[in-house]
Design an enzyme around this catalytic site. Structure first.
Site, PDB file in Angstrom:
ATOM      1  N   TYR A  27      -1.950  -0.482  10.319  1.00  0.00           N
ATOM      2  CA  TYR A  27      -2.031  -0.986   8.940  1.00  0.00           C
ATOM      3  C   TYR A  27      -0.844  -0.495   8.123  1.00  0.00           C
ATOM      4  O   TYR A  27      -0.199  -1.270   7.408  1.00  0.00           O
ATOM      5  CB  TYR A  27      -3.349  -0.531   8.308  1.00  0.00           C
ATOM      6  N   SER A  53       0.858  -1.186   0.000  1.00  0.00           N
ATOM      7  CA  SER A  53       0.000   0.000   0.000  1.00  0.00           C
ATOM      8  C   SER A  53       0.889   1.229   0.000  1.00  0.00           C
ATOM      9  O   SER A  53       2.013   1.195   0.530  1.00  0.00           O
ATOM     10  CB  SER A  53      -0.888   0.017   1.245  1.00  0.00           C
ATOM     11  N   LYS A  82       2.257  -2.590   6.219  1.00  0.00           N
ATOM     12  CA  LYS A  82       2.573  -2.500   4.792  1.00  0.00           C
ATOM     13  C   LYS A  82       3.992  -1.994   4.561  1.00  0.00           C
ATOM     14  O   LYS A  82       4.650  -2.395   3.575  1.00  0.00           O
ATOM     15  CB  LYS A  82       1.555  -1.602   4.095  1.00  0.00           C
TER      16      LYS A  82
END
Length: 261
Positions: A165, A152, A169
């Site tokens: 998150y 991401s 990533k």
């Protein structure tokens, strides 16, 4: 999402004819689009979902040459069974797309508990290690192959409420480089870093502000799953045969734009 048809109704030769792929977390969104792009280029595709019915429905949508398999990304027994099934059924495993992802740890980092942290890291970071190790030992280590991880643009930046998150990533981007070093020259390992894409996982980022986000994106819109699927197919194919350890940003220019991520 079926292979392109030739003038006579048959499928023309594609650049991935004869190849076999496994795509995790592929019942919808980016995973399904990636599987479709691989299938359109001639690959046989096994798509996974923790829900077996959803996996089978995704395979049905992809058409002939696709199969669905029930496997939660972090379930080692199910992952092993899927890889074994793929090699036993198709005789090979050339492409692995580690797409399954999650984000239960929404909110400030210091408000997260260990369970949400662990689930995020298990799915977003451990699962790619697990599936890659199985694919390498079952086929790729001897015969070669390509692994594509779904990272991401969050791995390159910071933002409120998605810190855990983003950390997962960022780690996946680094893991991609590490695996490329360890598995070359037989196996290429790359990643894609999508921007905000119209998926259920990213819905909180675009649902109430799509127009504003699109206006701050140089290419004038948020992403669609197919934008990412095409990038996955490129990295998995021979056109990327001298690319490994890299992360391809596919974000319409969001990282260089002025809008929030």
């Amino acid at each position: 999402m079926t292979a392109a048809q030739g003038p006579s109704g048959g499928s023309p030769a594609g650049p991935l004819d004869g190849k076999v792929a496994v795509v995790t977390g592929a019942s919808r969104g980016i995973g399904l689009a990636a599987a479709g792009a691989l299938r359109d280029r001639g690959a046989q595709v096994v798509v996974t979902s923790r829900d077996g019915d959803r996996a089978k429905e995704a395979a049905r949508r992809l058409g002939a040459g696709a199969a669905g398999f029930a496997a939660h990304a972090t379930d080692e027994a199910a992952a092993r069974a899927c890889v074994d099934y793929t090699v036993a059924t198709y005789g090979r495993l050339d492409i692995l797309v580690n797409n399954a992802g999650t984000n239960p740890a929404y909110g400030p980092v210091l408000d997260q508990d260990h369970a949400r942290f662990t689930k995020t890291m298990d799915v977003n970071l451990w699962a790619p290690i697990l599936w890659t190790s199985l694919a390498v030992r079952a086929w790729m280590g001897e015969h070669g192959g390509a692994v594509v991880n779904t990272a991401s643009i969050g791995g390159y930046t910071v933002a409120h409420d998605v810190g855990i998150y983003h950390v997962s990533k960022a780690a996946l981007i680094h893991l991609t480089k590490q695996l490329a070093l360890e598995l070359g020259p037989k196996v290429r390992v790359n990643a894609i870093a999508p921007g905000v894409v119209r998926t259920r996982l990213a819905e909180a980022l675009w649902r109430d502000g799509e127009e504003r986000l699109a206006g701050a994106t140089p290419l004038g819109r948020i992403g669609e799953p197919e934008d990412i699927g095409e990038a996955v197919a490129f990295l998995a194919g021979d056109g990327a045969r001298w690319i490994t350890g890299e992360t391809l940003v596919v974000d319409g220019g969001q990282l260089i734009g002025s809008g929030p991520l």
